[in-house]
Design a protein around this motif. Structure first.
Motif, PDB file in Angstrom:
ATOM      1  N   ALA A  56       0.662  -1.107   0.024  1.00  0.00           N
ATOM      2  CA  ALA A  56       0.087  -0.368  -0.113  1.00  0.00           C
ATOM      3  C   ALA A  56       1.119   1.525  -0.192  1.00  0.00           C
ATOM      4  O   ALA A  56       0.920   2.330  -0.456  1.00  0.00           O
ATOM      5  N   GLN A  57       2.002   1.031   0.538  1.00  0.00           N
ATOM      6  CA  GLN A  57       2.977   2.758   0.693  1.00  0.00           C
ATOM      7  C   GLN A  57       3.628   2.347  -0.627  1.00  0.00           C
ATOM      8  O   GLN A  57       3.894   3.806  -0.640  1.00  0.00           O
ATOM      9  N   THR A  58       3.975   1.721  -1.826  1.00  0.00           N
ATOM     10  CA  THR A  58       4.462   2.051  -2.941  1.00  0.00           C
ATOM     11  C   THR A  58       4.151   2.777  -3.863  1.00  0.00           C
ATOM     12  O   THR A  58       4.536   3.866  -4.294  1.00  0.00           O
ATOM     13  N   GLY A  59       3.025   2.976  -3.603  1.00  0.00           N
ATOM     14  CA  GLY A  59       2.185   3.432  -4.592  1.00  0.00           C
ATOM     15  C   GLY A  59       2.166   5.374  -3.995  1.00  0.00           C
ATOM     16  O   GLY A  59       1.724   6.477  -5.335  1.00  0.00           O
ATOM     17  N   LYS A  60       2.455   4.897  -2.910  1.00  0.00           N
ATOM     18  CA  LYS A  60       2.514   7.023  -2.376  1.00  0.00           C
ATOM     19  C   LYS A  60       3.941   7.884  -2.554  1.00  0.00           C
ATOM     20  O   LYS A  60       4.666   6.478  -2.511  1.00  0.00           O
ATOM     21  N   SER A  61       3.160   8.538  -3.703  1.00  0.00           N
ATOM     22  CA  SER A  61       5.002   9.660  -3.911  1.00  0.00           C
ATOM     23  C   SER A  61       4.888  10.607  -3.135  1.00  0.00           C
ATOM     24  O   SER A  61       4.632  10.634  -1.803  1.00  0.00           O
TER      25      SER A  61
END
Length: 80
Positions: A56-61
């Motif tokens: 879920a955190q990888t999509g947040k830039s």
């Protein structure tokens, strides 16, 4: 070499706890591994929770408006 004297600066390392979203899941997974002598077959649920959190955190830039120190420098330039 270094920052100019008298400039505004915020140490981002002091706010490190705000940027650790999966810490709880990681600690529970590591505790489970420690209790089960590194047998991750018994810690499947904790491993899935940690993987889901990390995915879920990888999509947040990074925020598009830049860091707080960049904006403080901009403010101090306009003040002169």
């Amino acid at each position: 070499m270094g920052r100019k004297q008298g400039g505004l600066y915020i140490n981002p390392k002091k706010f490190g706890t705000l940027r650790k979203p999966c810490m709880k899941e990681m600690v529970t997974f590591l505790n489970c591994l420690a209790l089960n002598q590194n047998n991750d077959g018994k810690c499947v649920r904790q491993k899935e929770l940690l993987s889901a959190c990390m995915d879920a955190q990888t999509g947040k830039s990074r925020k598009p408006w830049g860091s707080i120190n960049y904006h403080l420098q901009r403010l101090s330039r306009g003040r002169k």
